[in-house]
Design a protein around this motif. Structure first.
Motif, PDB file in Angstrom:
ATOM      1  N   THR A  89       0.853  -1.194   0.000  1.00 43.03           N
ATOM      2  CA  THR A  89       0.000   0.000   0.000  1.00 43.03           C
ATOM      3  C   THR A  89       0.883   1.236   0.000  1.00 43.03           C
ATOM      4  N   GLU A  90       0.661   2.113  -0.931  1.00 42.30           N
ATOM      5  CA  GLU A  90       1.429   3.357  -1.040  1.00 42.30           C
ATOM      6  C   GLU A  90       0.730   4.440  -0.214  1.00 42.30           C
ATOM      7  N   ALA A 107       1.213   7.600   0.177  1.00 42.34           N
ATOM      8  CA  ALA A 107       0.987   8.875  -0.512  1.00 42.34           C
ATOM      9  C   ALA A 107      -0.234   8.829  -1.435  1.00 42.34           C
ATOM     10  N   ASN A 108      -0.626   7.630  -1.850  1.00 41.81           N
ATOM     11  CA  ASN A 108      -1.774   7.484  -2.743  1.00 41.81           C
ATOM     12  C   ASN A 108      -3.042   7.072  -1.995  1.00 41.81           C
ATOM     13  N   SER A 109      -2.980   7.060  -0.674  1.00 43.37           N
ATOM     14  CA  SER A 109      -4.105   6.606   0.139  1.00 43.37           C
ATOM     15  C   SER A 109      -4.768   7.763   0.864  1.00 43.37           C
ATOM     16  N   TYR A 169      -5.529   3.158   5.958  1.00 44.91           N
ATOM     17  CA  TYR A 169      -5.172   3.554   4.592  1.00 44.91           C
ATOM     18  C   TYR A 169      -6.277   3.029   3.684  1.00 44.91           C
ATOM     19  N   PRO A 226      -8.537   3.621  -0.208  1.00 43.94           N
ATOM     20  CA  PRO A 226      -8.416   4.172  -1.557  1.00 43.94           C
ATOM     21  C   PRO A 226      -9.032   5.568  -1.624  1.00 43.94           C
ATOM     22  N   ARG A 227      -8.412   6.441  -2.359  1.00 39.72           N
ATOM     23  CA  ARG A 227      -8.946   7.804  -2.505  1.00 39.72           C
ATOM     24  C   ARG A 227     -10.276   7.803  -3.252  1.00 39.72           C
ATOM     25  N   ASP A 228     -10.451   6.869  -4.172  1.00 43.33           N
ATOM     26  CA  ASP A 228     -11.688   6.779  -4.951  1.00 43.33           C
ATOM     27  C   ASP A 228     -12.587   5.694  -4.352  1.00 43.33           C
TER      28      ASP A 228
END
Length: 89
Positions: free
Chosen positions: A34-35, A37-39, A58, A60-62
């Motif tokens: 899991t990244e 910065a992208n979470s 953490y 998902p942003r979407d």
């Protein structure tokens, strides 16, 4: 409101506790694919028999209309160690 300096942040026990927990959780998240910065990251305080426990989520942003992809890392404040990791469905 004046900006807070790094020295002032270092004197705040709560700020430093959250920062240490987040740094440990970020390492665990990366190790589990899991990244950070992208979470979408949220931090919640929980209590345990040994003291404070940080729950770092953490996601998902979407996340709208989506299931799964979550990672939750629990960090014990006293031992400064990852206590457990849960992967969402």
């Amino acid at each position: 409101m004046p900006a807070i300096t790094l020295e002032e942040m270092q004197q705040d026990h709560l700020v430093m506790s959250v920062a240490r927990a987040l740094a440990l959780a970020n390492e665990a998240a990366l190790a589990h694919g899991t990244e950070p910065a992208n979470s979408l990251v949220s931090i919640t305080e929980e209590t345990s028999p040994t003291g404070r426990l940080w729950r770092i989520h953490y996601g998902p942003r979407d996340y709208i209309g989506r299931r799964g992809g979550d990672l939750i890392v629990f960090v014990d404040e006293r031992s400064e160690a990852v206590q457990r990791i849960i992967r969402g469905q």
